[in-house]
Write an enzyme that holds these catalytic residues in place. Structure first.
Site, PDB file in Angstrom:
ATOM      1  N   HIS A 108       5.764  -3.124   3.628  1.00 28.70           N
ATOM      2  CA  HIS A 108       5.857  -4.338   2.808  1.00 28.70           C
ATOM      3  C   HIS A 108       7.074  -4.360   1.886  1.00 28.70           C
ATOM      4  O   HIS A 108       6.988  -4.777   0.733  1.00 28.70           O
ATOM      5  CB  HIS A 108       4.579  -4.523   2.003  1.00 28.70           C
ATOM      6  CG  HIS A 108       3.372  -4.875   2.823  1.00 28.70           C
ATOM      7  ND1 HIS A 108       3.456  -5.533   4.034  1.00 28.70           N
ATOM      8  CD2 HIS A 108       2.041  -4.656   2.609  1.00 28.70           C
ATOM      9  CE1 HIS A 108       2.243  -5.710   4.522  1.00 28.70           C
ATOM     10  NE2 HIS A 108       1.372  -5.191   3.687  1.00 28.70           N
ATOM     11  N   HIS A 126       0.069 -12.254   1.334  1.00 25.63           N
ATOM     12  CA  HIS A 126      -0.957 -11.229   1.553  1.00 25.63           C
ATOM     13  C   HIS A 126      -2.267 -11.578   0.827  1.00 25.63           C
ATOM     14  O   HIS A 126      -2.870 -10.721   0.183  1.00 25.63           O
ATOM     15  CB  HIS A 126      -0.438  -9.872   1.098  1.00 25.63           C
ATOM     16  CG  HIS A 126      -1.064  -8.704   1.808  1.00 25.63           C
ATOM     17  ND1 HIS A 126      -2.405  -8.420   1.729  1.00 25.63           N
ATOM     18  CD2 HIS A 126      -0.526  -7.746   2.611  1.00 25.63           C
ATOM     19  CE1 HIS A 126      -2.663  -7.330   2.437  1.00 25.63           C
ATOM     20  NE2 HIS A 126      -1.542  -6.905   2.984  1.00 25.63           N
ATOM     21  N   GLU A 164      -2.236 -12.243   7.879  1.00 27.59           N
ATOM     22  CA  GLU A 164      -0.830 -12.335   7.493  1.00 27.59           C
ATOM     23  C   GLU A 164      -0.009 -12.844   8.671  1.00 27.59           C
ATOM     24  O   GLU A 164       0.194 -12.140   9.654  1.00 27.59           O
ATOM     25  CB  GLU A 164      -0.324 -10.957   7.056  1.00 27.59           C
ATOM     26  CG  GLU A 164      -1.166 -10.304   5.968  1.00 27.59           C
ATOM     27  CD  GLU A 164      -1.078  -8.795   6.016  1.00 27.59           C
ATOM     28  OE1 GLU A 164       0.048  -8.259   5.899  1.00 27.59           O
ATOM     29  OE2 GLU A 164      -2.131  -8.139   6.177  1.00 27.59           O
TER      30      GLU A 164
END
Length: 386
Positions: free
Chosen positions: A141, A214, A349
């Site tokens: 991420h 997210h 996602e």
């Protein structure tokens, strides 16, 4: 990489999928026009103020903070008109700063690269780049200080039928090891019962980009327990199997005959404890699914039989990561003051595939000067049953 920006509409959902776009003008929660309000949420350590914006339209209210572009709450009614927050999140800015990275990334904008890059390394145009290892042995991420930790610049706007919040961020060359100065924009638009996110990015040097949000959902209500009885349908016939570190092996395997087959609506917990190796690796579902078709389309649909709430997700992305909240362990407390335990929320996602910079057979995530990265996702809320 380029794409198309879509006009803001309320999407009509039929049993067959996406129907025609509805043009009915939504109204605010009190029967008036949609509204957007601003209040101070807190201050980060360098003195930068963090603002919270409350977007209200129809029967839905969404709160977004400028720290991480985080969706803090989403309030939407059940089949009896009772409104509840269905998004997991924290009460305070201090909680987000202390616990959201590394951690659950509740509601955050993710960048520069959503999901994992193997061993924090990739090669582009003959140059090798090294990223922070924050999900040993991989980079996850965007690294230790990804877009989820930045304070974005906010610009609210309003039309007769919608309210929008544009968030802008400039990521300098070398930020978390990524090349190029990246200018990123995420615009949240609430229209009727649909929340839309339009992403845009440009660069002055070749780089890789994969942006997403997210948010975690519990359609029975945040903090009410597990989502294992809620049903999920994924319009995906294939997925990208992973190794024990959750890095794809490069294959696109069929979901048929596996616990990852959600082509028909299935309770999330129905097969989550099966001894299937992929579920063992992820401690549940933490996998990228290859969305069938192309263009802007229905990617996923979830519903809660108890409340009648339905979430339909539309995207133009090739993949969607389904995560079943496997690492929530009871140590984090949400906006309701209740502890979040394993399986208390699910994330969907929309994205390009994990580790694409190292997987030549996956759709490219390379963005070059002169190109514009654009992608859109819609979360449409509705109810069913009586």
């Amino acid at each position: 990489m380029s794409g198309r920006l879509f006009a803001v509409t309320v999407l009509a959902v039929t049993a067959a999928g996406v129907g025609s776009a509805a043009s009915a003008a939504p109204t605010g929660g009190r029967g008036g026009p949609p509204t957007i309000q601003k209040d101070l949420f807190g201050t980060v350590s360098d003195g930068t103020k963090v603002w919270r914006y409350t977007l209200t339209s129809g029967k839905v209210r969404v709160r977004i903070i400028t720290y991480g572009g985080i969706v803090q709450t989403i309030e939407t009614p059940d089949r009896h008109g009772r409104t509840t927050n269905v998004a997991l999140g924290f009460k305070t800015l201090d909680d987000y700063v202390a616990h959201n990275n590394p951690g659950p990334y509740f509601g955050a904008l993710i960048g520069r690269y959503a999901n994992r890059i193997a061993k924090g390394t990739f090669t582009l145009d003959g140059a090798t780049y090294h990223l922070p290892i924050n999900n040993d042995p991989n980079s996850l991420h965007g690294g230790t200080k990804g877009f989820d930790t930045k304070v974005w610049t906010a610009t609210p706007s309003q039309t007769p039928g919608a309210v929008s919040l544009r968030l802008d961020l400039t990521s300098p060359d070398g930020d978390m090891g990524y090349p190029g100065t990246l200018k990123a924009t995420a615009t949240y638009t609430l229209s009727g019962s649909a929340l839309r996110i339009d992403y845009r990015a440009t660069t002055d040097k070749a780089t890789v980009v994969n942006l997403t949000n997210h948010s975690y959902f519990n359609l029975a209500g945040e903090g009410t327990g597990t989502i294992y009885g809620q049903r999920l349908k994924l319009n995906a016939s294939r997925y990208t199997p992973v190794d024990s570190t959750l890095i794809p092996n490069g294959r696109l395997d069929p979901v048929a005959g596996t616990p990852l087959d959600f082509r028909q609506a299935t309770a999330i917990g129905a097969r989550i404890r099966d001894g299937f190796q992929q579920l063992v690796f992820g401690r549940g579902y933490d996998h990228n699914f290859v969305v069938d078709g192309s263009g802007f389309r229905l990617a996923a649909r979830a519903d809660d039989p108890g409340t009648g709430r339905v979430l339909s997700m539309y995207s133009d992305q090739p993949g969607i990561q389904f995560y079943s909240g496997n690492f929530l362990d009871g140590t984090l407390y949400g906006t309701s003051g209740r502890a979040y335990r394993q399986g208390d929320g699910f994330a969907l996602e929309t994205q390009h595939f994990p580790d694409s910079p190292n997987q030549p057979n996956f759709p490219s995530t390379v963005l070059r000067p002169g190109q514009t990265y654009t992608t859109s996702t819609v979360y449409a809320f509705s109810t069913e049953g009586s």
